[in-house]
Scaffold this motif. Structure first.
Motif, PDB file in Angstrom:
ATOM      1  N   UNK A 348      -7.356   4.641   0.311  1.00  0.00           N
ATOM      2  CA  UNK A 348      -8.560   3.795   0.159  1.00  0.00           C
ATOM      3  C   UNK A 348      -8.617   3.166  -1.227  1.00  0.00           C
ATOM      4  N   UNK A 349      -8.280   3.946  -2.261  1.00  0.00           N
ATOM      5  CA  UNK A 349      -8.297   3.430  -3.626  1.00  0.00           C
ATOM      6  C   UNK A 349      -7.269   2.338  -3.831  1.00  0.00           C
ATOM      7  N   UNK A 350      -6.073   2.531  -3.287  1.00  0.00           N
ATOM      8  CA  UNK A 350      -5.027   1.508  -3.412  1.00  0.00           C
ATOM      9  C   UNK A 350      -5.388   0.259  -2.625  1.00  0.00           C
ATOM     10  N   UNK A 351      -6.067   0.461  -1.473  1.00  0.00           N
ATOM     11  CA  UNK A 351      -6.472  -0.691  -0.663  1.00  0.00           C
ATOM     12  C   UNK A 351      -7.485  -1.555  -1.412  1.00  0.00           C
ATOM     13  N   UNK A 352      -8.416  -0.915  -2.123  1.00  0.00           N
ATOM     14  CA  UNK A 352      -9.407  -1.679  -2.891  1.00  0.00           C
ATOM     15  C   UNK A 352      -8.745  -2.505  -3.980  1.00  0.00           C
ATOM     16  N   UNK A 353      -7.627  -2.010  -4.502  1.00  0.00           N
ATOM     17  CA  UNK A 353      -6.894  -2.738  -5.547  1.00  0.00           C
ATOM     18  C   UNK A 353      -5.822  -3.653  -4.953  1.00  0.00           C
TER      19      UNK A 353
END
Length: 499
Positions: A348-353
């Motif tokens: 999820x964190x990588x997707x936001x970035x």
């Protein structure tokens, strides 16, 4: 049975899917049902190979082959269970019926493990076929199409059910060691009763999800007759499953037939859909084919690694005295519980970035992690003592590494089957995913049998034979991972809007 599971729903599908926060509350109900089913399944799985060697007096080679065959039949039956759920029973009745058969199988084994072994296994195989694919499919139905929270939900579900696998893998082996095999198989049955009870008492909270696809399309008496025919057919097939499991040579013929037939049937169904939907199904098949290789490596856990842990490992990890087979049966689940939520948050964190690796790359990474893990299994030979026993610490580190690979593939694979396939094929494609696992389990048994030595071999000779095999598997996994990453652009095009 039909009336039990076809109660009036208290929520609509829109209410179920229109949830706030990261996870729908219904996920927890399915989580606990599956958790206890995994308790029973992994408790049983952890005992089979050792039981066959020490109680049925089979050779290690034959035990590996028979274990691979049993697991193959279990996962092959999930395709049939998914098919009947899609076309006739619906997910709820399939889960109820499967759970009931698994309970009968566990207590049959508990009653007389040696004499009734293959009878109990036959009930367990058919029951798991109805239960296993359908509860995962219901998780996918909790989300609207395109909901970005889906992967995180499957990650949590995957983490949660591994609590059951952890407890089952530990407690059943401990019960067998301290008390008896009868008590250990009984414990698996008790776990299954709890899981099925939770599912029955929370079914009204999942809205219309899992109801029969025939509701509203034909009279109730005809629906009931179709249900009865499925139940009767699954009981009539028991003697055939019994013969197939008891005689390992029949496993080959079964595996040669069921896979091609399933693929041909899916190809027939594919012709009913648009070009875009067909291409997405082709992408699903790419993941399914590679998963066969993955499980062939990973599922050494219940076969060769189980025997390796039983005879070739010291009983000490980081200063703690522990049965190596408990580590073999439970450490994977413990690491999943710890790292699965973290992996979900990482994605999820990588997707936001906007830097999250795509699904194909994640699958490729799974193979690379497994390659490292099998090199570590091989590396244990350099820590062996004069008796042929080696480091449980290195063995546990290898399990951690393979678990990281599993987290890049298995929960994402479950999600993919419900996003790449058209809705009418969800259960069937989930069954195909598990059918691929059947072929992986089958191959795992053959690979494990190929590592065995003569019955009179010393522990040192067994250590060398198994670790030589693990070195080969490390190379095969490395090649598969590089190949999958190389073809990722082509597969991504086939997936269209699915990431």
């Amino acid at each position: 049975m039909t009336d039990i599971m076809e109660t009036k729903q208290e929520m609509t599908l829109e209410q179920v899917q229109d949830f706030k926060g990261s996870y729908p509350k219904q996920l927890w109900y399915l989580f606990f049902s599956e958790m206890w089913e995994r308790f029973a399944f992994y408790g049983m799985r952890g005992m089979l190979t050792v039981f066959m060697v020490e109680q049925l007096m089979l050779s290690e080679r034959d035990a590996n082959l028979k274990y691979g065959g049993i697991q193959a039949f279990i996962y092959a039956m999930t395709f049939i269970g998914g098919l009947f759920a899609d076309k006739i029973l619906g997910f709820r009745k399939s889960i109820f019926w499967g759970g009931l058969l698994m309970i009968i199988g566990s207590f049959t084994l508990a009653f007389s493990p040696k004499d009734m072994y293959y009878v109990g296994i036959a009930f367990t195989i058919v029951g798991t076929g109805f239960f296993k694919p359908n509860i995962s499919t219901m998780v996918g139905s909790l989300y609207k199409e395109g909901d970005p929270r889906r992967d995180a939900g499957f990650g949590l579900f995957y983490s949660g059910i591994n609590i059951g696998a952890l407890l089952g893998g530990w407690l059943c082996i401990e019960t067998a060691n301290r008390y008896s095999w009868n008590a250990a198989f009984s414990l698996a049955g008790i776990g299954m009763i709890i899981g099925l009870g939770i599912f029955i008492f929370t079914r009204t909270q999942i809205g219309p999800i899992g109801l029969s696809p025939l509701r509203g399309k034909m009279p109730k008496n005809k629906i009931r007759m179709n249900d009865i025919m499925v139940y009767a057919g699954s009981l009539l097939v028991m003697p055939l499953i019994y013969l197939l499991v008891k005689n390992s040579e029949y496993t080959d013929y079964f595996m040669y037939i069921v896979g091609p037939v399933a693929v041909l049937y899916i190809m027939y169904e594919m012709m009913k859909y648009s070009k875009k939907e067909r291409e997405k199904l082709v992408a699903a098949f790419v993941f399914i084919i590679f998963s066969i290789f993955f499980w062939a490596f990973f599922e050494q856990a219940g076969g060769s690694l189980s025997l390796f842990a039983r005879y070739n490992l010291h009983d000490n990890v980081m200063g703690i005295k522990i049965d190596p087979n408990v580590v073999n049966n439970s450490s994977n689940s413990l690491f999943v519980i710890i790292f699965s939520p973290l992996a979900g948050l990482l994605w999820l964190g990588l997707a936001k970035r906007k830097i999250e690796p795509n699904t194909v790359i994640k699958f490729g990474l799974a193979f690379l992690f497994v390659a490292v893990s099998f090199y570590l299994y091989y590396y244990t030979r350099f820590f062996a003592d004069a008796e042929g026993k080696t480091s449980l610490n290195i063995f546990t580190l290898a399990y951690l590494t393979s678990t990281l690979g599993e987290l890049c593939l298995s929960p994402i694979g479950l999600s993919l089957m419900t996003t790449l396939a058209p809705k009418p094929l969800h259960g069937m494609m989930m069954g195909m995913w598990f059918l691929a696992s059947a072929y992986g389990q089958y191959a795992a048994g053959i690979l494990g049998a190929g590592m065995t030595t003569s019955e009179n071999a010393s522990l040192t000779q067994k250590l060398i034979a198994y670790t030589d095999g693990y070195k080969d598997l490390a190379l095969y996994a490395l090649i598969a991972g590089i190949a999958l990453i190389a073809i990722s652009p082509f597969v991504r095009k086939l997936m269209h809007d699915v990431h």
